[in-house]
Design an enzyme around this catalytic site. Structure first.
Site, short mmCIF file in Angstrom:
data_model
loop_
_atom_site.label_atom_id
_atom_site.label_comp_id
_atom_site.label_asym_id
_atom_site.label_seq_id
_atom_site.Cartn_x
_atom_site.Cartn_y
_atom_site.Cartn_z
N TYR A 170 24.66 43.60 -59.18
CA TYR A 170 25.00 43.92 -57.79
C TYR A 170 25.56 45.33 -57.76
O TYR A 170 26.36 45.71 -58.60
CB TYR A 170 26.05 42.94 -57.26
CG TYR A 170 26.54 43.24 -55.86
CD1 TYR A 170 25.68 43.11 -54.76
CD2 TYR A 170 27.85 43.68 -55.63
CE1 TYR A 170 26.14 43.39 -53.46
CE2 TYR A 170 28.31 43.94 -54.33
CZ TYR A 170 27.45 43.80 -53.27
OH TYR A 170 27.90 44.07 -51.99
N ASP A 219 26.82 51.51 -63.39
CA ASP A 219 27.69 51.15 -62.27
C ASP A 219 28.88 50.39 -62.85
O ASP A 219 28.79 49.21 -63.17
CB ASP A 219 26.90 50.30 -61.26
CG ASP A 219 27.77 49.90 -60.07
OD1 ASP A 219 28.95 50.28 -60.04
OD2 ASP A 219 27.25 49.20 -59.18
N LYS A 243 37.03 49.57 -57.22
CA LYS A 243 37.97 48.49 -57.53
C LYS A 243 39.27 49.00 -58.20
O LYS A 243 40.14 49.46 -57.51
CB LYS A 243 37.27 47.39 -58.33
CG LYS A 243 36.10 46.81 -57.51
CD LYS A 243 35.59 45.47 -57.94
CE LYS A 243 34.68 44.88 -56.86
NZ LYS A 243 33.25 45.00 -57.10
C1 LIG Z 1 32.16 45.53 -56.14
C2 LIG Z 1 31.00 46.28 -56.65
C3 LIG Z 1 30.28 47.19 -55.87
C4 LIG Z 1 30.57 47.39 -54.41
O1 LIG Z 1 31.84 47.90 -54.18
P1 LIG Z 1 32.50 47.72 -52.72
O2 LIG Z 1 33.81 48.42 -52.86
O3 LIG Z 1 32.58 46.25 -52.49
O4 LIG Z 1 31.58 48.39 -51.77
C5 LIG Z 1 29.27 47.92 -56.46
N1 LIG Z 1 28.96 47.75 -57.75
C6 LIG Z 1 29.61 46.89 -58.53
C7 LIG Z 1 29.24 46.76 -59.97
C8 LIG Z 1 30.64 46.10 -58.01
O5 LIG Z 1 31.26 45.22 -58.78
#
Ligand SMILES: *Cc1c(COP(=O)(O)O)cnc(C)c1O
Length: 427
Positions: free
Chosen positions: A144, A239, A267
């Site tokens: 994701y 990511d 995060k």
């Molecule tokens: C949480 C997350 C996102 C999205 O971040 P948001 O702050 O919710 O937009 C993208 N990539 C990864 C790997 C994530 O865990």
């Protein structure tokens, strides 16, 4: 368990928000029942509006590695806030957080702050395309990357596919620029590169995929991605919105010692405030506006209050044995739960302070196809039983849990006991 007030608030919220929430998983759809409305949090505990108390393993989906309302973070935020909350002009705090992130990073030299993980990924994809002058991106089923149009794509049938959009409102023309392959499958990646020679701008992966279960990849696979990207002049994009600063200060890139070209964070770096970041080498980052012609901007980017929370939190993470202690606690929790799980109804996969409960007989799960969707019915039962006993997990069997610095061994022992009781219901 009395949740009358939560239920009332949820009924009202449904008048205001689609599904009553501002982010879908919060609606409890996959576990059923009414979502718990939170009143406050301190350390490892949260309290709902009916005064039920829980040990929290959701931790705001990852950002709160120090737990809730950490005093060091609160003091930093408080101090900054009283001098103004936003200027739309540079502040020293941005330098400080950037310095913290970059000093210990062997892979990226410059970063840009944005306001969410999604925004970081979206901007970095644009950068990868701008830098390589290519359009296609290769992603993995089961990763994701936020709700970016071109990444809301799930695999179709077949090994390498232009998938189908996993959301309405994403034009086919966008979907057609995204190639989706299974995780941990070299052959699929190789085929994609053969089929789309000189068309792939970047390969994007969560180096520790933790948004659809915890699908731990081997170093060898990540190293393979590094090599095939280099051979094909494509960028390797890690990511690390979840994995960054989670297992160690140097992220998954450092842990595996595999060099990505682009990294995104989110995060944890915001200390519970909305912050994301993308970074790369000086050369790649020089394409970003105003230095280069890849446009990207933000009214609240580098927001001082959020920066000070991030600085405070990351500084704490740098203290001696911080990550060792977290990992020790997590192993203690997992071992404790599994000791009572004599029928092996489920497994718990964990890495650092991330853990995932999977109802499976397999020894390991490294791609999305191996997850048994049907088994989520067991998670549902487990979930509600744990909730009743004061243990709060993210409300979906596809979500991972997090142990924070604030979790005490007493918390962990209580949790182990709660699992033990809940298990009797599952037999
Ligand atoms: C949480 C997350 C996102 C999205 O971040 P948001 O702050 O919710 O937009 C993208 N990539 C990864 C790997 C994530 O865990």
């Amino acid at each position: 368990m009395n949740i009358t007030n939560s239920e009332k608030l949820f009924a009202e919220a449904k008048n205001y928000f689609p599904g009553g929430v501002n982010s879908p998983v919060r609606a409890f759809k996959s576990v059923g029942g009414s979502p718990i409305f939170i009143k406050k949090g301190k350390g490892s505990h949260i309290w709902d509006v009916d005064n039920n108390e829980y040990i929290d393993y959701c931790c705001s989906w990852g950002p709160l590695i120090l737990g809730h309302a950490n005093d060091v973070v609160l003091n930093a935020v408080n101090e900054t806030m009283h001098n103004g909350t936003s200027f739309g002009a540079p502040t020293e705090l941005e330098n400080k957080l950037a310095n913290l992130i970059l000093t210990f990073n062997n892979y990226i030299e410059k970063i840009r702050f944005v306001s969410s993980g999604t925004e970081a990924v979206m901007s970095a994809i644009r950068l990868a395309r701008g830098y390589t002058k290519r359009n296609k991106i290769l992603k993995f089923e089961g990763c994701y990357h936020g709700h970016v149009d071109s990444l809301l794509v799930k695999a179709g049938s077949g090994l390498i596919t232009f998938g189908n959009s996993s959301s309405a409102g994403v034009p086919d023309s966008f979907v057609n620029e995204t190639i989706t392959v299974p995780l941990n499958n070299k052959q699929a990646v190789t085929e994609a590169f053969n089929t789309y020679k000189n068309e792939i701008a970047c390969v994007i992966i969560e180096p520790v995929p933790a948004n659809n279960g915890l699908l731990i990849q081997g170093k060898e696979f990540l190293q393979f991605l590094r090599e095939i990207c280099t051979e094909n002049n494509s960028l390797l994009f890690f990511d690390e919105v979840i994995s960054g600063f989670r297992m160690c200060f140097c992220g998954a890139a450092g842990m595996y010692n595999v060099k990505p070209d682009i990294i995104t964070y989110g995060k944890i770096i915001g200390g519970g405030f909305p912050v994301g970041a993308y970074g790369a080498s000086k050369e790649i980052m020089s394409c970003v506006s105003p230095e280069g012609n890849v446009y990207q901007a933000g009214t609240l980017s580098g927001n001082p209050v959020a920066m000070s929370a991030g600085i405070a939190q990351l500084t704490e993470c740098l203290t001696l044995n911080f990550y060792e202690e977290l990992e020790k606690k997590t192993n203690y929790l997992v071992d404790g739960i599994m000791k009572n799980n004599s029928f092996s109804l489920f497994k718990i996969f964990n890495l650092g302070s991330i853990f995932w409960i999977a109802f499976t007989k397999q020894q390991s799960i490294s791609n999305a196809e191996e997850i048994d969707g049907d088994s989520m019915k067991y998670f549902k039962i487990l979930y509600h039983e744990l909730l009743k006993q004061g243990v709060y997990l993210g409300p979906s069997g596809y979500e991972v849990g997090f142990v924070s610095q604030a979790h005490s061994y007493q918390d962990l022992d209580k949790t182990i006991l709660a699992f033990k009781k809940a298990l009797t219901l599952l037999k």
